[in-house]
Design a protein around this motif. Structure first.
Motif, PDB file in Angstrom:
ATOM      1  N   SER A  38       5.813  35.242  35.325  1.00  0.00           N
ATOM      2  CA  SER A  38       6.809  36.157  35.885  1.00  0.00           C
ATOM      3  C   SER A  38       6.351  36.743  37.215  1.00  0.00           C
ATOM      4  N   ASN A 180       9.699  42.278  33.886  1.00  0.00           N
ATOM      5  CA  ASN A 180      10.159  41.006  33.302  1.00  0.00           C
ATOM      6  C   ASN A 180      10.926  41.198  31.999  1.00  0.00           C
ATOM      7  N   ARG A 241      11.541  37.161  35.599  1.00  0.00           N
ATOM      8  CA  ARG A 241      11.835  36.537  34.303  1.00  0.00           C
ATOM      9  C   ARG A 241      10.527  36.045  33.697  1.00  0.00           C
ATOM     10  N   LYS A 244       9.026  32.310  33.792  1.00  0.00           N
ATOM     11  CA  LYS A 244       9.868  31.746  34.846  1.00  0.00           C
ATOM     12  C   LYS A 244       9.539  30.275  35.125  1.00  0.00           C
ATOM     13  N   GLU A 250      11.483  30.720  29.183  1.00  0.00           N
ATOM     14  CA  GLU A 250      11.947  31.684  30.171  1.00  0.00           C
ATOM     15  C   GLU A 250      12.885  32.713  29.550  1.00  0.00           C
ATOM     16  N   ASP A 251      12.490  33.985  29.675  1.00  0.00           N
ATOM     17  CA  ASP A 251      13.254  35.120  29.150  1.00  0.00           C
ATOM     18  C   ASP A 251      13.581  34.955  27.667  1.00  0.00           C
TER      19      ASP A 251
END
Length: 613
Positions: A38, A180, A241, A244, A250-251
């Motif tokens: 992130s 994040n 994020r 990322k 991711e997330d």
């Protein structure tokens, strides 16, 4: 003249940092790659275009300082060191292995790391200490950059740091907050509401910039804005994020602190390996004023028989030390009139730092300053140092050389009551790795120990007493760390009394009474509680066969335990009686406190007589 890396190349560097963070965690089978991913763009821009640092000379006092307050993102930090040609790829892949200097969280085993992090909420307070050193001590225009996580913004220490940085107008300090959204077990308190962080920091007097933390143009502009801002610190609050660049993580919740499920596929998805190398900007200055070699100190001298509080002797000795040593600095938590560090403040105001009632920030600032080569003495009531204990613990991890002084120790402070009484401090500081714990009983001893502390290593703790005590040592007496003093002895001794600080005087009075009753007693002043003088204790045990320890402290972990541990090697163990504070004290005079606690001369004499019978 060095040219900045173009922003497209910086984007590629950000991808490289992600790839290397993924690879390091995969090789280790553990770590925090998603937390590293992130912040990769944030750190790529910093490394390539804004950080002034000579990796070949990490001790250069003109270098910028970079602190990873979110120390669990260490794979990203180590990937930066690879990109700077400071580490090899082979070293990167040794991450978290036995013998590797690339620990799970950064420590000064690496020369480019000046303070250990990983206990969240500590990096920004360290950064405040370093930025203070830049402004008021070094007087060199280096900048301090601190990468913070959004989860740790819940820590109170971060807000102690935020207020102190604003109060001191530390425009050389930039906090980069990686928002994040996800913490260890789920969403953070404010998730992606960067405005929530901005409003709070602005209320503390910070300049704030809210950005997309993956937009390298915006990141670059924000850092330039921070560098132009004067009169206050800047926070770059970046929405990012977690994980990322890799769709599988991711997330997404549930991936904190774990290697990626398929590291090889992730590397491909991120664009594959690359080998970009970065030469950061050179330090802004080639010169840094450093204190000159110091002359011998002329310590204060006190006459035998006078009554002087050891806290007064500490303040006078520290002031004298500051006169001949320009590297000594003092910090206090708004009680300098009580700790007596005010003596130093009056003589050396340019090297005195008022930290107000923020003990965590005070200790952190001391750690930050010692990382810059200064010799800090930080003082407050012994009881209040417990608020900063995590910083003390981490100071040892940092291999920091700091001097901490706790006044108003024990029940001997009198009517203020238990909230003000340091009764856990000896145990707490003895438990710190590599620490030194000193408890003087008179003024001349205190002055000598202050001098000795300045050149010792690790975390050094001095316990001082509020009330006046008789001076029993001559000014030229020596008190080596790890030593003790035998104050009463004879070939006919039947019992040994071991004391420190205020109880030394009670022990001497008890020994006089015992002698009058035909019970000769040896008295040992165990001023060095850690390291302890085991040789003298064992010799006394061999001669007398029984020991009484007496301390103005809870029975757990203090003087009595230190003495008992001297006999834990399998050898003969003497008969041992331990006098300590065992009941919760209330308000009373100092004399009443010692009597009620059972640690005054009468109680010592009774215990010694019973043991010797």
């Amino acid at each position: 003249m060095r040219e900045d890396m173009d922003l497209e190349r910086v984007r590629e560097l950000g991808r490289q940092l992600r790839v290397d963070a993924v690879r390091a965690a995969d090789a280790a089978g553990s770590g925090h790659p998603t937390s590293s991913m992130s912040a990769a763009d944030l750190m790529a821009v910093l490394l390539a275009r804004h950080l002034h640092y000579d990796f070949n000379a990490p001790s250069n006092p003109c270098n910028d300082q970079l602190i990873f307050s979110k120390g669990h993102a260490s794979p990203l930090l180590y990937a930066m060191f690879v990109a700077a040609d400071a580490l090899s790829d082979e070293e990167l892949l040794s991450f978290r292995r036995l013998g590797s200097k690339l620990e799970g969280h950064p420590t000064p085993r690496l020369p480019w790391v000046k303070a250990a992090t990983g206990s969240l909420g500590q990096g920004l307070p360290y950064g405040v200490g370093m930025a203070l050193a830049s402004k008021r001590l070094d007087r060199v225009p280096y900048r301090v950059w601190v990468l913070c996580g959004d989860s740790e913004m819940a820590e109170g220490a971060m807000w102690e740091a935020a207020e102190h940085a604003s109060h001191e107008r530390l425009d050389n300090l930039t906090a980069v907050i990686d928002v994040n959204r996800l913490g260890q077990r789920g969403p953070t308190r404010h998730e992606w509401d960067t405005g929530a962080y901005a409003r709070r920091l602005e209320a503390f007097g910070w300049h704030t910039v809210e950005i997309d933390g993956h937009d390298v143009d915006a990141i670059d502009a924000a850092y330039r804005e921070a560098e132009r801002t004067t009169g206050r610190p800047t926070a770059v609050i970046a929405r990012t994020r977690k994980g990322k660049g890799v769709a599988a993580v991711e997330d997404r919740e549930g991936h904190h602190g774990k290697p990626l499920p398929d590291a090889e596929e992730a590397v491909i998805e991120l664009g594959g390996r690359s080998h970009i190398r970065v030469e950061p900007r050179h330090p802004r200055s080639e010169r840094c004023a450093r204190p000159l070699d110091h002359a011998p100190v002329e310590l204060p001298r006190f006459d035998v028989g006078d009554e002087v509080a050891t806290r007064n002797a500490f303040g006078q000795a520290l002031s004298a030390l500051g006169t001949v040593r320009g590297d000594v600095v003092a910090l206090d938590g708004e009680v300098s009139d009580s700790t007596r560090s005010e003596f130093f403040a009056k003589e050396h105001p340019e090297r005195f730092f008022e930290c107000y009632i923020a003990e965590q920030q005070m200790v952190a600032a001391a750690v930050g300053m010692q990382a810059r080569g200064w010799v800090p003495f930080a003082s407050t009531f012994a009881a209040f140092l417990t608020r900063a204990y995590d910083f003390v613990r981490m100071a040892a991890v940092s291999r920091a050389n700091v001097n901490l002084v706790g006044s108003h120790a024990g029940v001997a402070i009198g009517p203020d009551g238990p909230s003000q009484m340091g009764l856990e401090d000896l145990a707490a500081f003895r438990a710190v790795h590599g620490s030194t714990v000193l408890y003087p009983c008179d003024a001349n001893q205190t002055a000598r120990l202050v001098e000795a502390m300045a050149d010792a290593e690790g975390v050094r703790y001095l316990r001082t007493t509020r009330g006046a005590t008789p001076v029993i040592y001559r000014p030229d007496e020596r008190f080596p760390i790890g030593g003790s003093k035998v104050l009463r002895s004879s070939a006919d001794d039947r019992v040994t009394i071991v004391a420190a600080g205020v109880t030394v005087h009670e022990a001497l009075a008890a020994a006089d009474r015992l002698a009058a009753d035909g019970v000769p007693a040896r008295v040992i002043d165990l001023y060095s509680v850690k390291p302890v003088d085991a040789v003298t204790l064992r010799e006394a045990a061999e001669r007398t066969g029984c020991l009484v320890t007496v301390e103005d402290h809870w029975p757990e972990g203090g003087l009595g335990d230190a003495v008992a541990e001297a006999f834990a090697d399998g050898g003969p163990v003497p008969r041992l009686t331990r006098l300590a504070v065992r009941n919760m004290p209330a308000s009373a005079t100092p004399e009443e406190q010692l009597r009620v606690a059972g640690i005054d001369a009468d109680a010592i004499a009774v215990a010694a007589r019973d043991l010797a019978a």
